[in-house]
Scaffold this active site. Structure first.
Site: not given
Length: 474
Positions: A12, A38, A112-113, A252, A447
């Site tokens: 999102c 999104g 978002n997540g 990306y 991450c």
């Protein structure tokens, strides 16, 4: 998505603003800037200090909003959201911001997540009498906030956030204030901007450029920020924090004109291509990138190797967003519809095809085939990220090893499957160097779990599919 045919989808985009007379219109334009994050739904909730009113719908921003319905939203304060939902989060009921009314006041929530312990929390809440109207993690968080015994909204939010685990960039709107928060690992991007005396917040800084906002700073991991008529106030809600920004934001997801933690996305991707070029040794005649997210890396690769960069693939921008179709057959058809090789560029040439990632391998196989059918004598596939071997539980729509080609096959096997003459991935060390990170593992500031399997948080049993649970036991 920039390369949305590959089947890798981010959750999102969030936008919010406080204290501007054109808050609703600005939020609308902000969501336009975040549309790549999104395409399944969009929503805006606004307040004039007396009530909250929202509009939301399925589809693109232009499909949901028009001059008439935007004019019906009140006030100088608003939050907005664009949604990609995944297979189990479709439907209007899951389009955010979610809006809740009660006798003690209203609140709207957008994030978002992904909350990795959401299912367990939802079960507990249902046992205590809560009734859910959606399958969104955000509604779980809303119930936790409303059930908190604290009086101040910020304390309710802090209490709720102490119970959730995972990745979240959160925006909460009430009649009195806008509250934003970022998870303690900072897995998702979130930035603060300013237009005159008004503060705004966005998942990406590209939105600030469109609306004429000045970038102020990034939201820190574990930080809760309250914005109201008095200004901006910040305090931590977690004392155990670390920076673990999702690597795929740089590779990306984010727009090339966005900056994340001071790093420009286009520059980072160009560096990914440059480092990748140093890690391979290929004789070729032309370099081309898979539109759109791989173009920057392809340019960097070409500059470093001296092999000419050419537009060897054209993206048809007037085809529907086929990546949201559930079946593999439709996904493959979408590749054929959305990309076309430029025959005069690749015919009789040894082609280096730069792409940002390989997920299931379907897209890569189809593009290699198209290039060879267009006359390419050789197709060497170079990927500007490491092999994606492990699922993501933090908001990217790849949740099992079974969906990941690199999880079950060696690089040589993958090369044979996609029909390439060679296949090369960027190393993890090379990726971190290109982006500008120091260190490795949990100390690198990113991450890298989908590449290394080293997750920044504990993974909860309810996040795992049956196949994953079996894998975790072995």
């Amino acid at each position: 998505m920039f390369a949305d045919i590959k089947g890798l989808n981010e959750e999102c985009g969030v936008f919010g603003i406080w204290g501007h007379p054109d808050a609703v219109q600005i939020t609308y334009y902000g969501l336009h800037s975040l549309q790549h994050r999104g395409q399944e739904g969009a929503g805006i909730v606004a307040t004039d200090g007396n009530s909250l009113k929202g509009i939301r719908g399925e589809g693109l921003v232009n499909d949901v909003f028009n001059k008439s319905n935007l004019a019906s939203l009140p006030g100088q304060n608003a939050i907005g959201h664009v949604k990609y939902g995944g297979a189990d989060k479709g439907g209007l009921e899951n389009v955010q911001p979610l809006l809740f009314h009660s006798s003690s006041g209203s609140l709207a929530l957008a994030q978002n997540g992904n909350l990795i312990n959401a299912l367990d929390l939802k079960h507990q809440l249902e046992m205590q009498g809560s009734i859910f109207q959606s399958t969104s993690d955000t509604e779980v968080l809303a119930h936790l906030i409303k059930r908190s015994g604290y009086l101040a909204t910020k304390d309710k939010v802090k209490n709720a956030l102490s119970m959730v685990k995972g990745a979240y960039a959160l925006a909460l709107l009430t009649e009195e204030e806008l509250i934003i928060a970022l998870d303690p690992n900072g897995l998702r991007p979130l930035s603060i901007g300013r237009i005159g005396d008004a503060y705004c917040v966005s998942s990406e800084t590209c939105a600030f450029d469109l609306i004429g906002a000045e970038f102020v700073r990034d939201v820190e991991p574990g930080e809760l920020i309250i914005i109201n008529d008095e200004g901006l106030y910040s305090e931590p809600f977690s004392l155990s924090t670390s920076s673990a920004m999702c690597s795929m934001e740089y590779v990306y997801f984010s727009r090339p004109d966005s900056d994340i933690q001071g790093i420009n996305i286009h520059t980072a991707r160009k560096n990914l291509g440059k480092v990748l070029a140093k890690e391979v040794n290929i004789d070729a005649d032309v370099v081309t990138g898979v539109p759109d997210s791989s173009i920057s890396a392809a340019i960097g690769f070409a500059e470093t190797t001296g092999i000419p960069y050419e537009i060897g693939l054209i993206k048809n921008r007037y085809v529907g967003r086929t990546f949201i179709k559930p079946s593999q057959e439709l996904r493959e058809q979408g590749v054929k519809m959305k990309l076309s090789p430029v025959r005069k560029v690749v015919e009789g040439k040894r082609v280096v095809m730069v792409d940002d990632s390989i997920v299931r391998g379907t897209t890569s196989k189809r593009i290699v085939k198209m290039l060879k059918e267009a006359g390419a004598t050789e197709v060497h596939v170079c990927i500007s990220s490491p092999p994606m071997k492990h699922p993501c539980f933090y908001g990217i729509d790849v949740s099992s090893h079974e969906e990941l080609m690199a999880s079950a096959h060696s690089v040589d096997e993958m090369c044979d499957i996609i029909g390439a003459d060679s296949l090369t991935f960027l190393s993890v060390e090379g990726m971190l160097e290109a982006i500008g990170r120091k260190g490795y593992g949990k100390n690198c500031g990113q991450c890298t779990a989908c590449f290394t399997g080293e997750y920044p948080t504990e993974i909860y049993p309810d996040t795992l599919l049956p196949y994953e649970k079996e894998m975790s036991r072995s």
